[in-house]
Each structure stands twice: as structure tokens, then as C-alpha cells.
Design a protein around this motif. Structure first.
Motif, PDB file in Angstrom:
ATOM      1  N   ALA A 135       0.842  -1.186   0.000  1.00  0.00           N
ATOM      2  CA  ALA A 135       0.000   0.000   0.000  1.00  0.00           C
ATOM      3  C   ALA A 135       0.881   1.241   0.000  1.00  0.00           C
ATOM      4  CB  ALA A 135      -0.919  -0.007   1.211  1.00  0.00           C
ATOM      5  N   GLY A 136       0.396   2.282  -0.694  1.00  0.00           N
ATOM      6  CA  GLY A 136       1.166   3.502  -0.752  1.00  0.00           C
ATOM      7  C   GLY A 136       2.504   3.249  -1.411  1.00  0.00           C
ATOM      8  N   VAL A 137       3.562   3.715  -0.763  1.00  0.00           N
ATOM      9  CA  VAL A 137       4.894   3.492  -1.304  1.00  0.00           C
ATOM     10  C   VAL A 137       5.738   2.648  -0.366  1.00  0.00           C
ATOM     11  CG1 VAL A 137       4.889   5.612  -2.638  1.00  0.00           C
ATOM     12  CG2 VAL A 137       5.665   5.683  -0.272  1.00  0.00           C
ATOM     13  N   GLU A 168       2.404   5.091  -6.973  1.00  0.00           N
ATOM     14  CA  GLU A 168       1.195   5.922  -6.945  1.00  0.00           C
ATOM     15  C   GLU A 168       0.126   5.363  -7.872  1.00  0.00           C
ATOM     16  OE1 GLU A 168      -0.080  10.622  -7.649  1.00  0.00           O
ATOM     17  OE2 GLU A 168       2.018   9.985  -7.796  1.00  0.00           O
ATOM     18  N   ARG A 169       0.553   4.887  -9.061  1.00  0.00           N
ATOM     19  CA  ARG A 169      -0.416   4.324  -9.996  1.00  0.00           C
ATOM     20  C   ARG A 169      -1.050   3.056  -9.435  1.00  0.00           C
ATOM     21  NH1 ARG A 169       2.770   2.830 -13.563  1.00  0.00           N
ATOM     22  NH2 ARG A 169       2.588   0.583 -13.288  1.00  0.00           N
ATOM     23  N   ARG A 170      -0.224   2.194  -8.809  1.00  0.00           N
ATOM     24  CA  ARG A 170      -0.767   0.969  -8.234  1.00  0.00           C
ATOM     25  C   ARG A 170      -1.729   1.274  -7.106  1.00  0.00           C
ATOM     26  NH1 ARG A 170       4.819  -2.638  -7.968  1.00  0.00           N
ATOM     27  NH2 ARG A 170       4.906  -3.165 -10.204  1.00  0.00           N
ATOM     28  N   LEU A 171      -1.412   2.300  -6.306  1.00  0.00           N
ATOM     29  CA  LEU A 171      -2.314   2.683  -5.229  1.00  0.00           C
ATOM     30  C   LEU A 171      -3.638   3.178  -5.786  1.00  0.00           C
ATOM     31  CD1 LEU A 171      -2.816   3.159  -2.220  1.00  0.00           C
ATOM     32  CD2 LEU A 171      -1.753   5.414  -2.479  1.00  0.00           C
ATOM     33  N   ALA A 172      -3.570   4.004  -6.829  1.00  0.00           N
ATOM     34  CA  ALA A 172      -4.805   4.510  -7.442  1.00  0.00           C
ATOM     35  C   ALA A 172      -5.617   3.380  -8.064  1.00  0.00           C
ATOM     36  CB  ALA A 172      -4.465   5.568  -8.497  1.00  0.00           C
ATOM     37  N   GLU A 173      -4.913   2.435  -8.732  1.00  0.00           N
ATOM     38  CA  GLU A 173      -5.619   1.298  -9.324  1.00  0.00           C
ATOM     39  C   GLU A 173      -6.272   0.446  -8.233  1.00  0.00           C
ATOM     40  OE1 GLU A 173      -2.611  -0.671 -11.516  1.00  0.00           O
ATOM     41  OE2 GLU A 173      -2.735   0.672 -13.266  1.00  0.00           O
ATOM     42  N   ALA A 225     -11.107  -1.333  -5.557  1.00  0.00           N
ATOM     43  CA  ALA A 225     -11.890  -1.493  -4.340  1.00  0.00           C
ATOM     44  C   ALA A 225     -13.256  -0.821  -4.471  1.00  0.00           C
ATOM     45  CB  ALA A 225     -11.124  -0.912  -3.148  1.00  0.00           C
ATOM     46  N   GLN A 226     -13.290   0.349  -5.113  1.00  0.00           N
ATOM     47  CA  GLN A 226     -14.571   1.036  -5.319  1.00  0.00           C
ATOM     48  C   GLN A 226     -15.485   0.229  -6.238  1.00  0.00           C
ATOM     49  OE1 GLN A 226     -13.405   4.860  -6.831  1.00  0.00           O
ATOM     50  NE2 GLN A 226     -12.650   5.599  -4.848  1.00  0.00           N
TER      51      GLN A 226
END
Length: 519
Positions: free
Chosen positions: A96-98, A265-270, A275-276
Motif C-alpha cells: 500500500a502507498g509506497v 502511486e499508480r498501483r495505489l490509485a488502481e 476497491a470502489q
């Protein structure tokens, strides 16, 4: 229940035939070591051997340090061996995150810089310097790359390629950054074919190496083209005739870090988006019951299985029609994933619409089978279903089973038991023209009716191969009822005990619905 094959990892260049095979861990073979020595002489610009300790030079060429065995790095704090796994990732790491502690790659960057596709830093990272792939057709540009230091003062390894064909062969997973002359032609394309796309070569490299940091080399004064290269996907741009060793060294290190940060950052956004999407699908699978005006009490429990990243296809619903009849349903689409979950949502919505329209029993299930046959992507996809329609007085019910486990009924005057399942029909989607007879059952004045998916009964008991099964589930519910549990507390205790008997998370999802009638 069938489970889809997990998504495969990206295939590195060494596996796709675009580069020479480089062992991920351990000492290289004698033949491979010879090839590396020869390749290093031809394609890499490094400092002279007398400037680098022999152990560091051996590490830089992909071998293991002589003080380690099999390429494993020894942790000097606890003496444990930290052996990188074959796929380059230590499983079970929080990404998660970095936060990337515990991740390793075949060749890891120095402190503060990470290998492509990973976030490895730490003790094991200090053994190998950065590796740069220079794609430039001007041989006079090579001397400037001699003696480039990384953040720890170690020499940066430089591989040189005169064109993209050579670059594809040299682009292995241990390359951290690509320095590209964006004026180079694309193989197999003429200038006229490229049209007005001045960054065709950059786009080609970005497709070829999506996980690598890329620096664009452009002519001096062409800042607009350099800025466009960054917009296309490069981490930064540099002017050819304004390069110096210090500037270039910093640019390379910053590009690698920027790429790692962008990837995290991209993986976190994905992950958030996924999840949404799962939450929206889950709301469609597990809706709010429509029981206004009914004396029945409703409770439900849902727990995702071990592969919770893949949303399951368990679904349920309960509605009360204008004549006072309460209709309850629970179902399960085979497999896991968004397609199965979406199909489950469609079946649940179709069931509610058909029920409110007055359909029931065999006619309703036959229509649902038609929906399934038209909406599924594969002819082997099927769904099990259990429907119950409870008379307005609450004393009788009609039961239809389509390959689904029979509900459990509990009454004060007798032990909990399964409802009759002799007329269980086939699962939806298996047999065209199938029929699902409706069985009339007596409920009595006071009762609890529990509908469930097979995840509740397919968990194992201990370390053996024996499963809980329906008989074990009935015995468990009898005991919990005798302890005074009811409603949501009963469902919570049942799911928790099944999980404990299994020795951990269940493989399949579990959905349970409980309807209570208390005079």
C-alpha cells in the motif's frame, strides 16, 4: 468451485526472447559467465578494473559475492540468509502507498534507488550499482558516461546500443534506466511512414520497457520537444551538448526514483479504483431487503474467502410482495472475479423484478436460466439457487432448489434440521429445458429459517481432508441455538466457528441469510 487463474506477471525481456537469459539469483554458469565478460567488453562502459575491488566488479556483472553462497545476501544483524525468490518478490509484503520493505529483484539498486518494478532498498541493495542502457547512434557520446557515480560513489554500469534492435537484446530486468536519443529512427519505419510523430521512437521504447525509467536526449534549445517527451511518458529530458557527469548522474538517479514513485502511486490509485468497483458490485450482490410491513426479522452475514481480491459471485435478496408473501433467495455463480460478480448482480436484480411481477417457482427459475444463458461469457458458467416463498400467515412456504443446498429450519419443539431436498433440480445453465418443482413445507407458528451458500459447509475440519458438510453444520447450529444464540449473533458465531475449524480463512465466500418468525 472453479476459480479463475490469477493474472500472470509481466514477462521480462529475458523470457520473451528479446534479451539474453540472465539468471535471477545465484552464481552464473561458466558458459554464461564467459558470455557476460564478452558482452561487458563490447557493450558496457565501466571504470578500469584497478579502480573497483574485485568483489564489487563481480557483483556488478550479475554474480554473487564470494562471501555468500548461491547469490544469497547474509543479514549481519541476525545471521539469517535473505534469499530472493525466483519471481523477485517476497510474498506477503504490504505494498500500500509506497511502502515496499521486503521486496527484492534480480539486480537491486544502491541505497535510495530501486530496480524496475520493485521497491527494494536496504542491506541487500548496496551490493549492486545502477545499470544504464544508452541508446545512441553517435559513438562520440560514450566518453561522457565514463566514471559516472551513483549516490554511494560506485560506478554506474553503462550498456550501449546503436539502435533499437540492439537495445531490445540488452534490455534485461537488471537495467534501471534508459537514456534514449529521441531522434533515432524506429525499426521498419521510414520517416514518411512515421508522419509528424517526432516521438515515435520514444513511444516504441515505452511500449517495450513500461517498467523502466526513461530519460530523453534531445538537441539543445529544443525544450518544447523535451517537454512533450515528458508528457508522453519520459521521466525527464536532457540536452545533448549540455551534459556533464555530475548532472547526468543526478538525472539518472532521480529518474529511477521518480519512476518508482509514479509506479507506486499508480498501483495505489488502481487498487482504490478496484476497491470502489468491488464495493459497488458487492452492494448489488448484497442489497437491503424489502420487508416493510412484514413481521419477520431479517439478518444476513457475508464473508469473502481467502482470495478476497477476487470478488465472489454469492448473492441474496428478500422482498415482500403486496399480497403479504415474503420471498427469499440465495445463490452462487461458479468462479470468482468481476465477471462472475456482475452476473450475480444481474441474476439478483432479475429475480427481484420477476418476483415483484408475480412470477414464482418453476416459471421464475426458467426465466432466470434464460437470463444466465444470454449474459454469461462461457457456456460452462452456471449458478446454483435456492428460493423460498413464505405465505402471508407465516406458517407455510414453497421451496425450489436449483443445485443448491437445502435451507435449515429450527423450531422450539424440535431440533434444527434440513428442509426436504428430494426435488432438487439442476443448477441454472446446465440443462436446457430443465424443470424445478416447488415443494410445499410446513413451518409452524415459531421458527428460524437459514439459507446459506456452499462456502459454509465446504470448509475443512482441522488439517485432514474431511469437510464440515451439511450434517456437521446442522450439529453446530443445534449447539449454538442451545446456547441461546439467535439472529445476527447466531450467524456471526456460525461463520466464525467454521473459519476456526478450517484453520484460517475459507477458500470460498460465505453468505448466510436468517429469517425469524416470533409470535
Amino acid at each position: 468451485m472453479p476459480v479463475p487463474v490469477p493474472r500472470q506477471r509481466a514477462i521480462p525481456a529475458v523470457e520473451s526472447g528479446q534479451a539474453q537469459d540472465v539468471p535471477a539469483v545465484g552464481h552464473p554458469s561458466e558458459e554464461e559467465a564467459g558470455r557476460r565478460e564478452e558482452q561487458a567488453c563490447r557493450n558496457e562502459t565501466t571504470v578500469a578494473n584497478d579502480a573497483v575491488p574485485s568483489g564489487a566488479l563481480h557483483d556488478a556483472r550479475g554474480g554473487a559475492h564470494p562471501h555468500t553462497q548461491g547469490g544469497a545476501h547474509r543479514n549481519t544483524h541476525d545471521g539469517a540468509l535473505n534469499v530472493p525468490p525466483v519471481d523477485g518478490v517476497h510474498h506477503g509484503v504490504n505494498t500500500a502507498g509506497v511502502s515496499t520493505a521486503g521486496v527484492s529483484a534480480p539486480v537491486v539498486a544502491v541505497t535510495g534507488v530501486t530496480a524496475p518494478g520493485t521497491g527494494a532498498t536496504g542491506a541487500g541493495a548496496a551490493h549492486t550499482p545502477l545499470t544504464l542502457l544508452l541508446i545512441e547512434d553517435d559513438p562520440t557520446a560514450a566518453p561522457i558516461f565514463r566514471d559516472l557515480p551513483d549516490s554511494d560513489g560506485r560506478p554506474i554500469r553503462v550498456r550501449t546500443a546503436r539502435n533499437l534492435t540492439e537495445a531490445e537484446r540488452l534490455l534485461t530486468d537488471d537495467v534501471h534506466c534508459i537514456l534514449l536519443d529521441i531522434a533515432l529512427p524506429v525499426p521498419g519505419r521510414t520517416s514518411a511512414a512515421a508522419g509528424d510523430d517526432e516521438l515515435a521512437v520514444l513511444r516504441h521504447v515505452l511500449r517495450l520497457a513500461p517498467r523502466h525509467a526513461v530519460l530523453a536526449l534531445t538537441a539543445s534549445g529544443d525544450a518544447e520537444r523535451g517537454a512533450e517527451a515528458v508528457r508522453v511518458g519520459a521521466q525527464d529530458y536532457l540536452f545533448k551538448d549540455e551534459l556533464d557527469g555530475r548532472l547526468l548522474s543526478r538525472a539518472i538517479r532521480y529518474a529511477v526514483e521518480r519512476k518508482r514513485s509514479d509506479t507506486a502511486e499508480r498501483r495505489l490509485a488502481e487498487g482504490k479504483l478496484r476497491a470502489q468497483e468491488n464495493a459497488r458490485l458487492e452492494r448489488g450482490l448484497l442489497p437491503t431487503p424489502l420487508l416493510e410491513g412484514s413481521p419477520l426479522r431479517f439478518a444476513a452475514r457475508y464473508r469473502p474467502g481467502r482470495s478476497r481480491a477476487l470478488l465472489g459471485g454469492d448473492f441474496y435478496d428478500t422482498v415482500r410482495t403486496p399480497d403479504g408473501t415474503v420471498h427469499a433467495m440465495i445463490g452462487d455463480v461458479c468462479g470468482h472475479g468481476p465477471d462472475e460478480a456482475a452476473l450475480g448482480v444481474e441474476l439478483r436484480i432479475a429475480w427481484r423484478a420477476l418476483t415483484l411481477a408475480g412470477l414464482c417457482g418453476d416459471q421464475l427459475l426458467n426465466t432466470l436460466q434464460q437470463v444466465l444463458e444470454h449474459e454469461r461469457d462461457d457456456d460452462e458458467i452456471f449458478a446454483t439457487l435456492c428460493t423460498v416463498d413464505i405465505a402471508p400467515d407465516g406458517r407455510r412456504a414453497g421451496l425450489c432448489l436449483a443445485g443448491h443446498p437445502a435451507p435449515l429450519i429450527a423450531r422450539p419443539d424440535r431440533p434444527a434440521r434440513l428442509l426436504p431436498y428430494d426435488n432438487n433440480g439442476p443448477a441454472l445453465g446446465l440443462l436446457p429445458g430443465a424443470r424445478w418443482p416447488r415443494t410445499q413445507v410446513e413451518l409452524g407458528a415459531e421458527w428460524s429459517l437459514m439459507l446459506y451458500t456452499d462456502g459454509l459447509i465446504e470448509g475443512r475440519i482441522g488439517e485432514g481432508r474431511e469437510r464440515l458438510g451439511q450434517d456437521g453444520m446442522v450439529q453446530m447450529i443445534r449447539r449454538q441455538l442451545a446456547e441461546g444464540l439467535s439472529g445476527e449473533a447466531l450467524l456471526r458465531a456460525a461463520v466464525s466457528e467454521v473459519r476456526e475449524l478450517n484453520g484460517g480463512e475459507l477458500t470460498d465466500d460465505v453468505a448466510v441469510v436468517l429469517l425469524d418468525r416470533v409470535p
